[in-house]
Design an enzyme around this catalytic site. Structure first.
Site: not given
Ligand code: EPZ
Length: 431
Positions: A22-23, A93, A117, A122-126, A305, A327, A397
Site C-alpha cells: 500500500k505504501n 493523508r 491521525c 503527522r507534520p509535513i514541514d519537511q 508499522d 517514530i 484501508r
Molecule cells: C509513512 O508515513 C507510512 N505511510 C506510515 O505507515 C509509516 O508508519 C511511516 O511512513 C514510517 O515508516 C505511508 O507511506 C502512506 P514519515 P509518513 O514522514 O511518510 C515526522 C501505515 O500504517 N515528520 O516517515 O507520514 C513524523 O511526525 C502508515 O501504513 C516530520 O516531523 O511517515 C514522524 O515522527 C502509518 N515532518 C517521522 O517524521 C515531516 O515533514 C516519520 O514520519 C514529515 C514527517
C-alpha cells in the site's frame, strides 16, 4: 459499521499470498499522472486507500481504467486541474503525494493540508522545506497548501528527520526540476526504492534510493511504462506475527525476505523458527515464546508499522519485554483495548513495559487505527472464545481480504454488520 467476529484459540497454519505494498502503491499512483502517456500498474493491493486515491486522480481529470482488482491503467494527459478536493485528503493523508507529482509536472499544486491521525500529529514541514528549496513559493491558506514556481531548480536538501513521505514527495518534484538535486538523510524504506524505480521506468534519472543520499538529475518529460508494485512487507510481517501469537506454522509467499529481516530477527530472538526461501518466509512457533526488547526505527530497523503486532506477541511471551516507539508520539492507544483482553502492559510516554501472560481472553474491542486493528485481530485469534472487533474500516484501508486470508489459514473469523449476526456467530460456528 462492520465488525470482525473471531473464535480464537486455534493455531494458524498454511500458506498466504502477500499483496502489493500500500505504501508504495499510493505514491506510485500519484506519480503516474506525471506522464502524458498510459502507465500500467500491476500487483496493486485492492484496499480502500488505493481505491480512494484512484478516485482523487480521476477527480482532477486523469483517465483511470481499472483492468482488474490488481491492475490499473492511468493516463495523466487529460488532467485539467491542479487543485485536489478536501474530501479526498480527509479520507487519506497520502493524497499529499499529489503535491510532489503536480509540482513536478505543472509547477503548481493546491492540496488541502492533511490532518493528524490516531498515531500522532503527522507534520509535513519537511515536505514543504524541500519544495521551497527547489524554488517553489509555498503558502498555507484556508487549510490548503498552495505551491507554485516558474520552474524548479535542482538543489541540495538535508532532511531534519528521516521521513518516508518527505523523501518521496521531494523526489517526485525534483525528478522534473532543472539540474541536479541531492536529498541527504533520506528514508531508505523498500517503498522509497520502489517509487524511485517507478519514476526511472517513466524516464527519470534517480540514483541512490535505498541509501541516505539520493541523487536526482531532473528531466523534462516522462513517458508511459508498465510497473509491478513491490510486495507489502508490513502485510507479510502481520501474518508472521499471527503465526507467532497462535503457536502456528505459516508460509508468507510473494515476499522479498530481505525486506523482512528486522521482523525475522526479532521472531528468531524470542524463540520462533524462521526459514527464508527465494520469495517466501516460513514462521513456526512450537513453544512458548520468550521476552525481548524492541525499539522502532526507520528502515532497516524494526518498522513502526509492526509495533502493535509485536506488542501482542510479547504480551503472550514469558517474562517482561520493553517496546519503545521512537517514530510516532501516540502509537500505544490500542494498549487499553489489549488490557481488556487480559494483557499486562504499562505505557510510559514512548515505552510499553509488557509482563507476558500465558493467554489472552476474548472480549469486544475497538480498532483505533490500521495497524493496531490488525494487532487486535491477532490478539483475538490467540484468545479462547469469541472476540468482536469494532471499527474495522481502519483495517480495510491497508489489508486486502484480511479475513479471507486468515480463514484460509484455519482462522474462525467473519465480517458481520449487525448485532444479530454477532450473536449468531457466538451461538454457532462460522456460517
Ligand atoms: C509513512 O508515513 C507510512 N505511510 C506510515 O505507515 C509509516 O508508519 C511511516 O511512513 C514510517 O515508516 C505511508 O507511506 C502512506 P514519515 P509518513 O514522514 O511518510 C515526522 C501505515 O500504517 N515528520 O516517515 O507520514 C513524523 O511526525 C502508515 O501504513 C516530520 O516531523 O511517515 C514522524 O515522527 C502509518 N515532518 C517521522 O517524521 C515531516 O515533514 C516519520 O514520519 C514529515 C514527517
Amino acid at each position: 459499521m462492520n465488525q470482525y467476529v473471531i473464535r480464537g484459540g486455534n493455531p494458524l497454519a498454511g500458506e498466504v499470498e502477500i499483496a502489493g505494498a500500500k505504501n508504495a502503491a499510493l505514491p506510485i499512483i500519484s506519480a503516474a499522472i506525471m506522464a502524458d502517456q498510459c502507465v500500467t500498474l500491476e500487483n496493486l493491493p485492492d484496499v480502500n486507500d488505493v481505491n480512494v486515491l484512484l478516485e482523487s486522480i480521476a477527480g482532477i481529470g486523469a483517465h483511470v481504467d481499472r483492468i482488474d482488482r490488481h491492475t490499473v491503467k492511468i493516463n495523466g494527459s487529460t488532467i485539467h486541474d491542479c487543485c485536489v478536493e478536501y474530501e479526498y485528503i480527509k479520507k487519506i493523508r497520502a493524497s499529499y503525494y499529489l503535491l510532489g507529482a503536480l509540482l513536478g509536472k505543472y509547477n503548481s499544486a493546491n492540496v488541502p493540508l492533511p490532518g493528524g491521525c490516531n498515531i500522532g500529529s503527522r507534520p509535513i514541514d519537511q515536505h514543504l522545506k524541500g519544495f521551497r528549496a527547489l524554488g517553489c513559493d509555498v503558502k498555507i491558506e484556508h487549510g490548503t497548501i498552495m505551491a507554485s514556481c516558474d520552474y524548479m531548480r535542482g538543489t541540495s536538501i538535508f532532511l531534519d528527520k528521516v521521513s518516508v513521505g518527505a523523501t518521496i514527495n521531494i523526489m517526485m518534484a525534483a525528478s522534473r526540476a532543472v539540474g541536479r538535486t541531492t536529498i541527504e538523510n533520506a528514508a531508505k524504506e523498500p517503498h522509497v526504492v520502489d517509487v524511485a524505480n517507478f519514476l526511472n521506468s517513466m524516464g527519470a534519472d534517480i540514483r541512490g534510493a535505498g541509501t541516505s543520499r539520493i541523487k536526482i538529475n531532473g528531466v523534462t518529460s516522462f513517458h508511459g511504462c508498465s510497473y509491478t508494485i513491490v510486495p507489502d512487507m508490513i502485510e507479510a510481517g502481520t501474518f508472521m506475527m499471527a503465526a507467532a501469537a497462535t503457536k502456528g506454522d505459516i508460509i508468507v509467499k510473494n515476499v522479498i525476505p530481505k525486506h523482512l529481516e528486522a521482523i525475522s530477527a526479532k521472531l528468531l530472538e524470542i524463540g520462533c523458527e524462521v526459514e527464508e526461501f527465494d520469495a517466501s518466509v516460513r514462521v513456526v512457533a512450537a513453544r512458548r515464546l520468550q521476552r525481548t526488547h524492541v525499539t522502532t526505527q526507520p528502515y532497516p530497523g524494526f518498522p513502526t508499522d509492526m509495533q502493535p503486532q509485536m506488542t501482542v506477541v510479547l504480551a503472550l511471551a514469558q517474562g517482561t519485554s520493553i517496546v519503545t516507539e521512537s517514530i510516532f508520539e501516540n502509537r500505544f492507544k490500542y494498549v487499553d483495548e489489549l488490557a481488556r483482553m487480559g494483557a499486562n502492559i504499562k505505557v510510559d510516554s514512548h515505552t510499553a513495559i509488557i509482563d507476558g501472560v500465558p493467554s489472552l481472553t476474548s472480549a469486544r474491542v475497538s480498532s483505533p487505527d490500521l495497524r493496531a486493528g490488525a494487532a487486535l485481530v491477532i490478539a483475538g485469534l490467540s484468545a479462547e472464545g469469541v472476540t468482536v472487533i469494532d471499527d474495522i474500516v481502519y483495517i480495510l484501508r491497508g489489508y486486502e481480504d484480511f479475513d479471507g486470508k486468515l480463514r484460509s489459514l484455519g482462522a474462525e473469523i467473519k465480517t458481520v454488520s449487525s448485532e444479530r449476526e454477532v450473536e449468531k456467530f457466538r451461538l454457532g460456528g462460522v456460517s
